[in-house]
Design a protein around this motif. Sequence first.
Motif, short mmCIF file in Angstrom:
data_model
loop_
_atom_site.label_atom_id
_atom_site.label_comp_id
_atom_site.label_asym_id
_atom_site.label_seq_id
_atom_site.Cartn_x
_atom_site.Cartn_y
_atom_site.Cartn_z
N LYS A 88 41.29 -57.26 -52.70
CA LYS A 88 40.09 -56.91 -53.22
C LYS A 88 39.38 -55.46 -52.20
O LYS A 88 38.52 -54.71 -53.23
CB LYS A 88 38.70 -58.61 -53.66
N CYS A 89 38.94 -55.95 -51.05
CA CYS A 89 37.92 -54.55 -50.27
C CYS A 89 39.16 -53.50 -50.32
O CYS A 89 38.65 -52.67 -50.72
CB CYS A 89 38.37 -55.22 -48.82
N CYS A 119 38.61 -51.46 -53.10
CA CYS A 119 37.50 -51.49 -53.94
C CYS A 119 36.92 -50.03 -53.67
O CYS A 119 37.09 -49.27 -53.11
CB CYS A 119 36.72 -51.80 -53.35
N LEU A 179 34.02 -49.16 -50.89
CA LEU A 179 34.67 -49.24 -49.70
C LEU A 179 34.70 -48.85 -48.63
O LEU A 179 34.78 -49.17 -47.22
CB LEU A 179 36.44 -49.10 -49.29
N CYS A 235 31.16 -49.25 -48.06
CA CYS A 235 30.70 -51.02 -47.73
C CYS A 235 31.48 -50.91 -46.58
O CYS A 235 30.95 -51.35 -45.61
CB CYS A 235 31.21 -51.46 -48.64
N GLY A 266 33.44 -53.40 -45.78
CA GLY A 266 33.68 -54.56 -46.15
C GLY A 266 32.94 -55.88 -45.73
O GLY A 266 33.64 -57.00 -44.68
N PRO A 304 36.83 -60.53 -49.22
CA PRO A 304 35.74 -59.72 -48.58
C PRO A 304 34.37 -59.99 -48.05
O PRO A 304 35.05 -61.04 -47.94
CB PRO A 304 35.45 -59.80 -50.32
N SER A 305 33.97 -59.53 -47.76
CA SER A 305 32.03 -60.40 -47.36
C SER A 305 31.88 -60.70 -48.44
O SER A 305 31.96 -61.14 -49.47
CB SER A 305 31.69 -59.13 -47.47
N CYS A 348 28.97 -58.97 -50.60
CA CYS A 348 30.09 -58.53 -51.67
C CYS A 348 29.30 -58.20 -52.39
O CYS A 348 29.00 -56.91 -52.97
CB CYS A 348 31.31 -59.36 -51.84
N GLN A 387 27.04 -54.37 -53.44
CA GLN A 387 27.94 -53.24 -54.63
C GLN A 387 26.82 -52.96 -55.45
O GLN A 387 26.72 -51.94 -56.14
CB GLN A 387 29.16 -53.76 -55.57
S1 SF4 Z 1 32.96 -56.23 -49.17
FE1 SF4 Z 1 32.25 -54.36 -49.94
S2 SF4 Z 1 34.63 -52.84 -49.67
FE2 SF4 Z 1 34.96 -55.28 -49.87
S3 SF4 Z 1 35.11 -55.75 -52.63
FE3 SF4 Z 1 33.06 -56.12 -51.37
S4 SF4 Z 1 32.17 -53.76 -51.95
FE4 SF4 Z 1 33.81 -53.63 -51.52
#
Ligand code: SF4
Length: 378
Positions: A325-326, A329, A332, A335, A337, A353-354, A357, A361
């Motif tokens: 997902k990251c 993204c 990326l 963010c 991650g 992902p965090s 997340c 976003q």
């Molecule tokens: S954690 Fe950050 S980089 Fe990863 S999917 Fe979510 S918004 Fe995107």
Amino acid sequence: MSQLAVQVDTVLLKVASRCNIDCTYCYVYNMGDEGWRNMPALVSEETISAICRRLAEVCQWQSRRFATVLHGGEPLMLGAKRLKKLLMSLRAVLSSDYPIAIQTNGILLTPEIIEVCDQFDATLSVSVDGPAAVHDRFRIGKKGEGTHAQTIAGISRLKEHPNSKRLFTGILAVIDPFSDPVGVYHYLKELNAPSIDFLYRDGNHSKLPFGKRSLESTEYAQWLTTVLDLYLRDPSPPCIRFLDDLIKLSLGGQGTKEGLGENEYGIFIIDSDGSVAKNDTLKSTAPGADRFEEKWSVHSHSLIDILTTDEFRSYYSLQHPTSEKCKACSELKVCGGGMPLHRWRDDNGLDNPSVYCADQQFLIGAIRKRIKLAGHTA
Ligand code: SF4
């Protein structure tokens, strides 16, 4: 210099493994890891000598200047005399273009300690979460009492010093998403620190951060978006590092600290016994998660040798998220991650992902909208 070695950006020295207060959200003492019990309460003179010897080697080996941050527990538990010896030893190997900073809860800031910091050019950042009602909800003493008044008294003593503008570098505030962001913004601004840094609470996919109802909820982003709007409208805003970095990254620039963007930072810990460890915020994921397999110590190992090992490099590469997902993204680059500790899930480790997340976003979207309204291209 080896091309394969990691360059050092920040060395966190755990000079005290105990604290004078007992914040309920503290990842060192109150999130299940008991590693601090095996550490000397205060760093010894012998360990200080070994640390300085190893840091001097790094100075010889890389041209990049790195920061040394005294951390704890509470680093000022060293007291003025020991702190003076420590800073004197560090300054004997680190010239004034190597920043030395202290992260403190401010309570033990005495005129004598402040003077020692001034003498050896060490700066101070103080942890304050907001006005008393916000701060005292989590930042409590050993008997459960609030610590806000003592922290503010410490800041007042710091501000009385003739060189306070240089000594007092900032405030570190952990976000309480239930607090009033307007009140927190104005309160922290009134403290007149040159910079404010907001931190997400610790937490992960298996233990959601305080105040987050679900992975999809955006309580932290909504709180930060209110702060963002105050910040952008404020004719004389303080510097808010977290928002500044997000804005710069959204405009295609660079961030300045781990946890946002894709820059890599060479950061490690030297514990109060001289052992070398990973970023200790990882303690919040699982007991001992901050320890390397190898039992490295400044007493027996050169930092440069450690930096060139596969194990250190694989710790270093944790900064980049591995989840599909990251990697796919569109945000990326901005963010990054998030912090590794926020990616943790008990059954698959960091391959996520965090946990923030949805917040990231939401917040990055809010920043892009405001940049566009201001007539810039994000
Ligand atoms: S954690 Fe950050 S980089 Fe990863 S999917 Fe979510 S918004 Fe995107």
